[in-house]
Write a protein that holds these residues in place. Structure first.
Motif, PDB file in Angstrom:
ATOM      1  N   GLY A 467     -14.392 -38.976  -0.456  1.00 12.97           N
ATOM      2  CA  GLY A 467     -15.025 -40.146  -1.072  1.00 12.97           C
ATOM      3  C   GLY A 467     -14.067 -40.725  -2.106  1.00 12.97           C
ATOM      4  O   GLY A 467     -13.604 -40.014  -2.991  1.00 12.97           O
ATOM      5  N   PRO A 468     -13.773 -42.015  -2.001  1.00 17.81           N
ATOM      6  CA  PRO A 468     -12.799 -42.602  -2.927  1.00 17.81           C
ATOM      7  C   PRO A 468     -13.214 -42.461  -4.393  1.00 17.81           C
ATOM      8  O   PRO A 468     -12.371 -42.304  -5.276  1.00 17.81           O
ATOM      9  N   PHE A 469     -14.514 -42.474  -4.647  1.00 16.34           N
ATOM     10  CA  PHE A 469     -14.975 -42.418  -6.038  1.00 16.34           C
ATOM     11  C   PHE A 469     -14.570 -41.117  -6.735  1.00 16.34           C
ATOM     12  O   PHE A 469     -14.211 -41.099  -7.907  1.00 16.34           O
ATOM     13  N   GLU A 470     -14.623 -40.023  -5.974  1.00 14.64           N
ATOM     14  CA  GLU A 470     -14.259 -38.736  -6.556  1.00 14.64           C
ATOM     15  C   GLU A 470     -12.796 -38.744  -7.017  1.00 14.64           C
ATOM     16  O   GLU A 470     -12.465 -38.248  -8.095  1.00 14.64           O
ATOM     17  N   VAL A 471     -11.963 -39.329  -6.174  1.00 17.07           N
ATOM     18  CA  VAL A 471     -10.533 -39.401  -6.523  1.00 17.07           C
ATOM     19  C   VAL A 471     -10.334 -40.350  -7.706  1.00 17.07           C
ATOM     20  O   VAL A 471      -9.598 -40.050  -8.661  1.00 17.07           O
ATOM     21  N   GLU A 472     -11.015 -41.478  -7.661  1.00 15.52           N
ATOM     22  CA  GLU A 472     -10.883 -42.444  -8.762  1.00 15.52           C
ATOM     23  C   GLU A 472     -11.325 -41.833 -10.089  1.00 15.52           C
ATOM     24  O   GLU A 472     -10.704 -42.044 -11.135  1.00 15.52           O
ATOM     25  N   SER A 473     -12.388 -41.068 -10.041  1.00 13.61           N
ATOM     26  CA  SER A 473     -12.897 -40.461 -11.272  1.00 13.61           C
ATOM     27  C   SER A 473     -11.908 -39.461 -11.845  1.00 13.61           C
ATOM     28  O   SER A 473     -11.739 -39.355 -13.059  1.00 13.61           O
ATOM     29  N   LYS A 474     -11.275 -38.710 -10.959  1.00 11.24           N
ATOM     30  CA  LYS A 474     -10.250 -37.773 -11.437  1.00 11.24           C
ATOM     31  C   LYS A 474      -9.082 -38.567 -12.026  1.00 11.24           C
ATOM     32  O   LYS A 474      -8.566 -38.247 -13.087  1.00 11.24           O
ATOM     33  N   LEU A 475      -8.696 -39.627 -11.342  1.00 13.13           N
ATOM     34  CA  LEU A 475      -7.568 -40.428 -11.820  1.00 13.13           C
ATOM     35  C   LEU A 475      -7.820 -40.981 -13.224  1.00 13.13           C
ATOM     36  O   LEU A 475      -6.931 -40.938 -14.075  1.00 13.13           O
ATOM     37  N   VAL A 476      -9.029 -41.483 -13.481  1.00 18.14           N
ATOM     38  CA  VAL A 476      -9.253 -42.066 -14.812  1.00 18.14           C
ATOM     39  C   VAL A 476      -9.368 -41.006 -15.913  1.00 18.14           C
ATOM     40  O   VAL A 476      -9.349 -41.342 -17.088  1.00 18.14           O
ATOM     41  N   GLU A 477      -9.433 -39.757 -15.524  1.00 16.24           N
ATOM     42  CA  GLU A 477      -9.349 -38.706 -16.550  1.00 16.24           C
ATOM     43  C   GLU A 477      -7.926 -38.547 -17.067  1.00 16.24           C
ATOM     44  O   GLU A 477      -7.705 -37.998 -18.141  1.00 16.24           O
ATOM     45  N   HIS A 478      -6.960 -38.985 -16.276  1.00 12.95           N
ATOM     46  CA  HIS A 478      -5.566 -38.870 -16.714  1.00 12.95           C
ATOM     47  C   HIS A 478      -5.334 -39.819 -17.889  1.00 12.95           C
ATOM     48  O   HIS A 478      -5.760 -40.974 -17.849  1.00 12.95           O
ATOM     49  N   PRO A 479      -4.679 -39.330 -18.939  1.00 14.28           N
ATOM     50  CA  PRO A 479      -4.563 -40.150 -20.151  1.00 14.28           C
ATOM     51  C   PRO A 479      -3.883 -41.509 -19.961  1.00 14.28           C
ATOM     52  O   PRO A 479      -4.117 -42.426 -20.747  1.00 14.28           O
ATOM     53  N   ALA A 480      -3.079 -41.661 -18.906  1.00 11.31           N
ATOM     54  CA  ALA A 480      -2.370 -42.930 -18.739  1.00 11.31           C
ATOM     55  C   ALA A 480      -3.167 -43.948 -17.932  1.00 11.31           C
ATOM     56  O   ALA A 480      -2.840 -45.125 -17.913  1.00 11.31           O
ATOM     57  N   VAL A 481      -4.228 -43.494 -17.264  1.00 13.62           N
ATOM     58  CA  VAL A 481      -4.888 -44.363 -16.286  1.00 13.62           C
ATOM     59  C   VAL A 481      -6.084 -45.095 -16.900  1.00 13.62           C
ATOM     60  O   VAL A 481      -6.978 -44.467 -17.451  1.00 13.62           O
ATOM     61  N   ALA A 482      -6.059 -46.419 -16.792  1.00 12.11           N
ATOM     62  CA  ALA A 482      -7.204 -47.206 -17.272  1.00 12.11           C
ATOM     63  C   ALA A 482      -8.229 -47.349 -16.153  1.00 12.11           C
ATOM     64  O   ALA A 482      -9.392 -47.045 -16.325  1.00 12.11           O
TER      65      ALA A 482
END
Ligand code: 6R9
Length: 571
Positions: A467-482
């Protein structure tokens, strides 16, 4: 996977025990709350506004409005009188029950008066977001054969009046100078109109509002809702939005979108709530300032707004007194767990995600105040709603299996038509007994629903469904990702590979190292197969004007395919 639960926060909620309510609920009991239950005479505008005039709410503030230049407040009695007048304006023009009247306006008090007055003559409201350009306006007015439009001189240039034979009347708010044939000055007509008005009583199943929503292909669809929807608007307003008599409620959605009408007009006013409306564009400081200034108690917004505020940093928050807030809600897109944790950290509030769609008319799945929250989950079905995960044949799937999120047909606010397109309407109901949402999700052992993506968005990489949302949610946890938008990109070996489009937070620059670091972050924090093989940095992601990341557009760009209907995309 063990999920942390956020415990129930103290407070006095309208709904105290979810399981008990779910077991005993009957929509028929809600009907007893309305005047028409006794009188048989029904109209949304009457129940939302006029009815309160017979009670202590008569002089209560219904609307607190401000923008860069105006600052006004309206009681229920004043809104009743103004909408009576506007009802007379429409009636004098010959507009009657069933006619379509479009409201193409910036968010101002005149917009709300126009909507209510339109309902009072029994006509169907077509709300249009002010940022629509000519082609989008044309499609909607043409499809619905609208007879009148309420708009401003500035927006009028985007209404192709001459090409729309059904459109007889243009009601201009703030007109200066000469009017052309067919044009009416809102102010002049209101000044001439009396406030004596006999409301048009309608049937529960008569058309009330026509919301156009984009599909991924073809023209936008006109989703028709009927007055009967009020049953759901009232009750979800009580149990999900938790509206109480002394609340100051702020729904940040524009009435061009379903959230801005169902929960930005009908639900709050049916419940007699005081509502804040903020016009114009504003900065993060203005968001907090609005809460502080009006002592907002209940705040309903969207993930895109919360992510924007999160990006602005927690320091800003400290400059404001947000202690009035008692309940915060979100809708429109998946609410990333990171945002939920930010809400707790930054202002000590649980953000209550809920799920529904233009087509469903009202909230269906939600995190209730009396319930523990699992961050990333949209919660549980509203009492009276049966939600399930089904396969393409209509079989219910066991817990933790991803499938079609579907609802047993027959809830009060369900759409009744796709305007002049019965075949499109039927597509939602192809599995007998079910409304199939087009979203994919799973349900866990405890009955919480977890959104995975639009059905067309689910990625199949090396046989794994992601599911793309799961990946997106992990990505926005990264300090550089808005913000992040994730798609599946066809790949000869893996079926699809995961590609992420990322916009960075202030102070970060794209680089190979950063890309590698982000990939590693997902690999270690989520799963190796879920880590994006490709990452592309972008200043901005394509979003709808209501703030949803448009994955289908990212995908079309990536593959060089036609992008489909873009009328709802931000500039
Ligand atoms: C009310 C509204 C509907 C689509 C829906 C889904 C997405 C809405 C969501 C959510 C995950 C949530 N969506 N709420 N996804 N979690 N809490 O937004 O209506 O504009 O028609 O959009 O939005 O994909 O199918 P609408």
């Amino acid at each position: 996977m063990k999920v942390e639960k956020i415990p129930v926060a103290p407070g006095n909620f309208n709904l105290k025990n979810y399981d008990e309510a779910y077991a005993n609920f009957d929509w028929a009991d809600v009907e007893k709350e309305f005047t028409w239950y006794e009188t048989g005479k029904l109209n949304m505008a009457y129940e939302a506004i006029d009815r309160h005039l017979l009670t202590e709410r008569k002089d209560k503030t219904a609307l607190l409005y401000s923008d860069a230049v105006r600052e006004e407040s309206y009681s229920f009695a004043q809104l009743s009188e103004l909408s009576n007048k506007f009802g007379n304006v429409l009636r004098n023009l010959g507009i009657a029950k069933g006619d379509r009247v479009f409201v193409f306006m910036p968010r101002t008090p005149e917009l709300y008066v126009s909507v209510l007055g339109t309902l009072k003559v029994g006509a169907i409201v077509g709300p249009l977001f002010e940022a629509f350009m000519e082609a989008a306006v044309r499609d909607r007015l043409e499809n619905s054969e609208a007879v009148a439009i309420v708009t401003t001189p500035a927006l009028l240039s985007r209404v192709p009046v001459k090409d729309l034979p059904a459109l007889k009347h243009v009601i201009l708010v703030g007109a200066k100078g000469e009017l052309e044939e067919g044009q009416v000055s809102f102010e002049a007509a209101m000044a001439d109109a009396t406030s004596d008005f006999e409301i048009e009583w309608v049937d529960r199943e008569d058309g009330m509002i026509l919301h156009y929503t984009s599909g991924s292909t073809g023209k936008p669809k006109g989703v028709l809702h009927v007055h009967n929807a009020m049953i759901q608007h009232l009750q979800t307003g009580k149990w999900i939005v938790d509206l109480q008599e002394n609340d100051v409620y702020w729904c940040t959605a524009d009435p061009g979108w379903v959230t801005g009408t169902s929960y930005g007009i009908f639900s709050p006013w049916l419940n007699g709530a005081t509502m804040v409306v903020r016009g114009g564009r504003f900065t993060p400081e203005d968001w907090y300032k609005t809460i502080e200034k009006y002592k907002v108690t209940v705040w309903y917004s969207a993930p895109t707004a919360f992510r924007m505020l999160m990006g602005a940093g927690d320091e800003v928050i400290k400059q404001f007194d947000l202690s009035s807030l008692r309940h915060v809600l979100s809708v429109g897109e998946p609410l990333n767990p990171e945002v939920v944790y930010w809400g707790l950290r930054a202002f000590n509030h649980r953000i209550h995600d809920n799920w529904w769609m233009t087509e469903t008319g009202g909230q269906l799945i939600s995190n209730f105040r009396c319930m523990e929250i699992k961050p990333g989950s949209m919660g549980k079905p509203f009492p009276g709603i049966y939600a399930a995960i089904i396969d393409d044949q209509g079989n219910e799937l066991p817990p933790n299996r991803m499938g079609n999120l579907a609802i047993r047909t027959g809830w009060p606010a369900m759409m009744r038509q796709i305007w002049s397109n019965p075949a499109k309407y039927q597509e939602y109901f192809n599995i007998p007994g079910w409304y199939v949402s087009g979203d994919s999700a799973y349900k866990d052992e405890e009955g919480y629903f977890w959104f995975q993506g639009r059905i067309d968005d689910v990625i199949n990489t090396s046989g794994e469904r992601v599911g793309p949302f799961e990946v997106e949610s992990k990505l926005v946890e990264h300090p550089a990702v808005a913000e992040a938008g994730v798609i599946g990109k066809p790949d000869p070996v893996r079926g699809e590979i995961i590609k992420a489009f990322i916009s960075l937070r202030d102070g970060f620059e794209p680089s190979e190292e950063l890309m590698e670091d982000i990939r590693k972050f997902v690999k270690e924090g989520l799963a190796a197969h879920a880590a994006p093989r490709e990452i592309e940095f972008r200043d901005k992601l394509p979003k709808t004007r209501s703030g949803k990341i448009m994955r289908r557009v990212l995908k079309a760009w990536e593959l060089g395919l036609p992008t489909g209907d873009l009328s709802t995309m931000e500039d």
